[in-house]
Design a protein around this motif. Sequence first.
Motif, mmCIF file in Angstrom:
data_model
loop_
_atom_site.group_PDB
_atom_site.id
_atom_site.type_symbol
_atom_site.label_atom_id
_atom_site.label_comp_id
_atom_site.label_asym_id
_atom_site.label_seq_id
_atom_site.Cartn_x
_atom_site.Cartn_y
_atom_site.Cartn_z
ATOM 1 N N ALA A 2 41.035 29.350 47.350
ATOM 2 C CA ALA A 2 40.109 29.797 48.393
ATOM 3 C C ALA A 2 39.254 28.630 48.860
ATOM 4 C CB ALA A 2 39.219 30.906 47.835
ATOM 5 N N GLU A 21 33.611 33.870 49.959
ATOM 6 C CA GLU A 21 34.074 35.158 50.480
ATOM 7 C C GLU A 21 35.565 35.328 50.210
ATOM 8 O OE1 GLU A 21 33.253 38.559 51.578
ATOM 9 O OE2 GLU A 21 31.647 37.282 52.333
ATOM 10 N N GLU A 22 36.320 34.279 50.542
ATOM 11 C CA GLU A 22 37.773 34.306 50.328
ATOM 12 C C GLU A 22 38.089 34.401 48.834
ATOM 13 O OE1 GLU A 22 41.759 31.895 51.854
ATOM 14 O OE2 GLU A 22 39.822 30.849 51.881
ATOM 15 N N LEU A 79 36.404 35.941 46.512
ATOM 16 C CA LEU A 79 36.245 37.334 46.065
ATOM 17 C C LEU A 79 37.450 38.178 46.463
ATOM 18 C CD1 LEU A 79 32.460 37.921 46.908
ATOM 19 C CD2 LEU A 79 33.478 37.730 44.636
ATOM 20 N N ASN A 80 37.935 37.974 47.689
ATOM 21 C CA ASN A 80 39.109 38.732 48.150
ATOM 22 C C ASN A 80 40.335 38.425 47.303
ATOM 23 O OD1 ASN A 80 37.619 39.897 50.212
ATOM 24 N ND2 ASN A 80 38.160 38.331 51.705
ATOM 25 N N ILE A 81 40.543 37.134 47.012
ATOM 26 C CA ILE A 81 41.715 36.729 46.222
ATOM 27 C C ILE A 81 41.608 37.243 44.789
ATOM 28 C CG2 ILE A 81 42.937 34.726 45.267
ATOM 29 C CD1 ILE A 81 42.323 33.264 47.914
ATOM 30 N N ASN A 100 40.016 39.916 43.774
ATOM 31 C CA ASN A 100 40.270 41.362 43.788
ATOM 32 C C ASN A 100 41.747 41.680 44.004
ATOM 33 O OD1 ASN A 100 37.653 42.289 43.241
ATOM 34 N ND2 ASN A 100 37.030 41.906 45.346
ATOM 35 N N LYS A 101 42.437 40.819 44.754
ATOM 36 C CA LYS A 101 43.856 41.050 45.034
ATOM 37 C C LYS A 101 44.737 40.710 43.827
ATOM 38 C CE LYS A 101 47.452 39.791 48.352
ATOM 39 N NZ LYS A 101 47.791 38.974 49.518
ATOM 40 N N GLU A 115 28.486 38.425 42.279
ATOM 41 C CA GLU A 115 29.253 39.635 42.617
ATOM 42 C C GLU A 115 30.356 39.920 41.594
ATOM 43 O OE1 GLU A 115 30.375 40.511 46.611
ATOM 44 O OE2 GLU A 115 28.797 39.233 47.437
ATOM 45 N N HIS A 168 33.011 41.924 36.576
ATOM 46 C CA HIS A 168 34.459 41.895 36.763
ATOM 47 C C HIS A 168 35.111 41.338 35.493
ATOM 48 C CE1 HIS A 168 38.320 41.010 38.689
ATOM 49 N NE2 HIS A 168 37.904 41.713 39.743
#
Length: 199
Positions: free
Chosen positions: A33, A37-38, A40-42, A44-45, A68, A72
């Motif tokens: 990333a 922001e990216e 977090l998306n990666i 979660n994916k 955030e 996790h």
Amino acid sequence: MIRIVIAEDQQMLLGALGSLLDFEEDMAVVGKAKDGEEALNIVNKYQPDICIMDIEMPLKSGLEAAEELKDHSCKVIVLTTFARAGYFERARKAGVNGYLLKDSPSEDLANSIRTITSGRKVYAPELVDMVYDDHNPLTEREEEVLRLIADGKNTGEIANQLHIKNGTVRNYVSVILEKLDVGNRIEAISRFKEKGWFK
């Protein structure tokens, strides 16, 4: 296999870190990333075991992303050039599992990842020393005044917002400059930022 996501806004470093870790037989980089922001998306994916984060990145800093990810299952390692007590303190409060400096030897990173995967935390030794030597000297109120100065407010506006007199604001400013050992408001903001004390 330890599955890793790397978040780093410098493309060359991102590529180099990815290649370095892919050489390790027990590690696989599953995502890269260029900002928090990216990242977090990666995370979660792909649900990796470890996310390595730089601090100063666009859109969302590594510290904001780490906050955030606090609850996790992915463990977070901060990898940064910034040996700042304020950043380190904030990272610890965010529950990061490692805080390493970019000028450490490359084999330290792989070893730290293994140590962290086994359930322990790894912090660069110079940071641990710094926390004991280097603390924010300002009171909460002084910090509030400095934050308003950093937001571009003048003495009158600060006085109105905090419901105090102009003279009291000027007294606070004098104390802040003295405590931070600087000559003016701009230097005070710079010093406070440099130390990583702004929350």
